[in-house]
Design a protein around this motif. Structure first.
Motif, PDB file in Angstrom:
ATOM      1  N   LEU A 124       0.825  -1.216   0.000  1.00 37.73           N
ATOM      2  CA  LEU A 124       0.000   0.000   0.000  1.00 37.73           C
ATOM      3  C   LEU A 124       0.858   1.265   0.000  1.00 37.73           C
ATOM      4  CD1 LEU A 124      -2.840  -1.100   2.468  1.00 37.73           C
ATOM      5  CD2 LEU A 124      -3.023  -0.792  -0.010  1.00 37.73           C
ATOM      6  N   VAL A 125       1.959   1.226   0.729  1.00 40.98           N
ATOM      7  CA  VAL A 125       2.799   2.430   0.752  1.00 40.98           C
ATOM      8  C   VAL A 125       3.508   2.597  -0.593  1.00 40.98           C
ATOM      9  CG1 VAL A 125       4.883   1.471   1.840  1.00 40.98           C
ATOM     10  CG2 VAL A 125       4.310   3.834   2.222  1.00 40.98           C
ATOM     11  N   GLU A 126       3.851   1.494  -1.241  1.00 39.71           N
ATOM     12  CA  GLU A 126       4.440   1.597  -2.597  1.00 39.71           C
ATOM     13  C   GLU A 126       3.402   2.126  -3.595  1.00 39.71           C
ATOM     14  OE1 GLU A 126       7.502   1.244  -3.759  1.00 39.71           O
ATOM     15  OE2 GLU A 126       8.353   0.725  -1.813  1.00 39.71           O
ATOM     16  N   LEU A 127       2.143   1.684  -3.441  1.00 38.94           N
ATOM     17  CA  LEU A 127       1.085   2.193  -4.318  1.00 38.94           C
ATOM     18  C   LEU A 127       0.862   3.687  -4.081  1.00 38.94           C
ATOM     19  CD1 LEU A 127      -1.517  -0.732  -4.152  1.00 38.94           C
ATOM     20  CD2 LEU A 127      -0.192  -0.020  -6.148  1.00 38.94           C
ATOM     21  N   THR A 128       1.017   4.110  -2.822  1.00 36.68           N
ATOM     22  CA  THR A 128       0.922   5.541  -2.507  1.00 36.68           C
ATOM     23  C   THR A 128       2.012   6.303  -3.252  1.00 36.68           C
ATOM     24  OG1 THR A 128       0.088   4.961  -0.312  1.00 36.68           O
ATOM     25  CG2 THR A 128       0.857   7.220  -0.620  1.00 36.68           C
ATOM     26  N   ALA A 129       3.217   5.737  -3.244  1.00 37.70           N
ATOM     27  CA  ALA A 129       4.330   6.374  -3.972  1.00 37.70           C
ATOM     28  C   ALA A 129       4.046   6.391  -5.475  1.00 37.70           C
ATOM     29  CB  ALA A 129       5.635   5.632  -3.668  1.00 37.70           C
ATOM     30  N   ASP A 130       3.431   5.318  -5.979  1.00 33.78           N
ATOM     31  CA  ASP A 130       3.077   5.283  -7.416  1.00 33.78           C
ATOM     32  C   ASP A 130       2.064   6.376  -7.755  1.00 33.78           C
ATOM     33  OD1 ASP A 130       4.710   3.086  -7.707  1.00 33.78           O
ATOM     34  OD2 ASP A 130       3.078   1.625  -7.745  1.00 33.78           O
ATOM     35  N   LEU A 131       1.063   6.540  -6.865  1.00 32.49           N
ATOM     36  CA  LEU A 131       0.046   7.575  -7.114  1.00 32.49           C
ATOM     37  C   LEU A 131       0.673   8.964  -7.118  1.00 32.49           C
ATOM     38  CD1 LEU A 131      -3.253   6.882  -5.107  1.00 32.49           C
ATOM     39  CD2 LEU A 131      -2.913   6.931  -7.569  1.00 32.49           C
TER      40      LEU A 131
END
Lengths: 236, 230
Positions: free
Chosen positions: A133-140
């Motif tokens: 989830l934190v990596e997806l946050t970085a992707d967003l």
């Protein structure tokens, strides 16, 4: 052209973490045990949805704040001793972006609670979901920044984080000194550990018409790096 | 000791349940063993037939865990499946706990685990703990942010076979050096294993650690290979 400093709050739904991404994140689960994974996901889903507090922010440094010399990146008199892997990607960038992302501390607290109750497998699954989830946050965040930059013909380099690709995690202190205090709710311990633990910090370079290169995993000796790519370009 | 066909069958089924992580008949996994009896049914059945806890441990549970180790080393399964087997093993050991408390069944020995000073990451150490306990070892878990003093105190007051240290940051892994030195100065015979994302064999060699392992199974194999059963 782009705000010098910016912060975003993302809902859990915006992160778009679904069952397909869950299965991809746990491809080391044997097929026969996928029911356990799905069952645990279903049990934790509403907790994750309610308690994943994704926040991401960046600070943008234009070319007049930046200089380079021999693997050293200097931003506003602060020197970063980048590894050759990162330096050779960033050195053509005219501008630099420092960013921080977090999903807050509630999921980490739940992981500890599960560990204390003896449910180590659920703790392991939630811990890995939280990392995703934190990596997806970085992707967003990356999508947000890139869409702003695209309008003026700028592109981003790969993102790099202290502690990876040969960049010492001890540079976190200098890194955070260039950001507002408690930026996105993230702070550092004496040993450069970010709190909340499920946080990511990193750097991008950007320049007009920059061509994004591949990561250079083939020349790195960190064989257990979680971002390591195989010769087929797939993260293992 | 000779067993009846039924008892041999039950022991082999118990080993299979450990290998596959089959907890009980209501478990929904592994998918190909749904509604079959699991550890929580087979083990009490064996005890009710007066099969000794030691026989159950050696001829059922540890055989299952050894197969798990072999499959992991051969790259046929990965950490999640090892944990699922370890969970079934932990459930089995819970059923056997009264025999351990009475002294009728001895574990392989005690091991200290700790996340080093300055580091608050818990999950990796807990995975190691689960696998070691599943492999028949008793773990004294000193928690996170642990200094030399706390480890030395635990070494003084317990009969310890080995110490395992974990760190997840390149800054905190440096604290391992002082801790390994302090252990070696005071307890030179105690092997120290180190692990965690930023570590490698070269670093382990530099700080005089006895073992670097990138996964929990590596530490379990090391302990099993270097210390004989009680």
């Amino acid at each position: 052209m782009i705000n010098k400093i910016n912060q975003y709050f993302f809902s859990f739904n915006e992160l778009n973490f679904d069952e397909e991404k869950l299965i991809r994140a746990f491809k080391d689960f044997s097929t026969q045990n996928v029911p356990l994974l799905k069952n645990t996901w279903n049990q934790l889903y509403s907790f994750i949805q309610q308690n994943c507090k994704a926040v991401a922010g960046y600070r943008y440094f234009e070319s007049d704040s930046i200089s380079y010399q021999n693997n050293i990146l200097i931003i506003d008199d602060t020197q970063f001793n980048l590894s050759p892997i990162i330096y050779r990607d960033l050195k053509d960038a005219t501008d630099i972006i420092l960013f921080v992302c977090t999903i807050g501390n509630k999921l980490e607290e739940k992981v500890q609670e599960l560990v204390s109750s003896g449910d180590t497998i659920s703790a392991f699954i939630l811990d890995r979901i939280a990392s995703e989830l934190v990596e997806l946050t970085a992707d967003l965040l990356e999508n947000k920044i890139q869409s702003e930059l695209t309008s003026v013909g700028y592109n981003l380099t790969n993102r790099y984080s202290p502690g990876y690709c040969g960049w010492s995690v001890s540079d976190q202190k200098k890194f955070f000194s260039l950001l507002p205090e408690n930026f996105c709710g993230v702070r550092l311990t004496e040993s450069s550990l970010m709190l909340p633990i499920k946080s990511v910090s990193g750097i991008y370079g950007t320049a007009h018409n920059l061509i994004r290169k591949d990561y250079h995993c083939e020349i790195c000796d960190d064989e257990f790096c979680y971002r390591r790519k195989t010769d087929k370009g797939i993260i293992i | 000791m000779n067993f009846s066909f039924d008892e041999n069958y039950l022991l082999s089924q118990l080993a299979l349940c450990i290998e596959r992580g089959k907890l009980n008949s209501s478990s929904k996994f592994p998918a190909d063993m749904i509604s079959q009896p699991g550890v929580e049914e087979l083990l009490p059945e064996l005890l009710s037939r007066n099969i000794s806890p030691k026989i159950i441990l050696d001829n059922g549970l540890l055989i299952g865990m050894n197969r798990v180790g072999e499959k992991f080393r051969d790259g046929k399964i990965f950490i999640p499946d090892v944990l699922i087997s370890a969970k079934a093993m932990n459930a089995a050991m819970e059923i056997l706990r009264p025999y351990i408390v009475k002294g009728d069944l001895k574990l392989k020995g005690k091991v200290i685990l700790a996340t080093v000073k300055g580091d608050l990451h818990n999950i990796g150490k807990n995975l190691v703990r689960m696998v070691l306990e599943g492999g028949g070892w008793e773990v004294i878990d000193l928690g996170i942010d642990v200094s030399s003093d706390k480890i030395l105190d635990a070494l003084k007051t317990n009969d310890i076979k080995a110490v395992g240290l974990s760190a997840l940051l390149t800054t905190t892994m440096l604290n391992m050096k002082d801790i390994v030195r302090d252990i070696k100065n005071n307890f030179p015979e105690i092997p120290v294993a180190v692990g965690g994302a930023p570590l490698n064999q070269r670093f382990a060699d530099e700080i005089n650690a006895d073992l670097y392992s990138p996964d929990p199974q590596g530490m379990l194999d090391y302990l099993n290979n270097n210390f004989s059963l009680n």
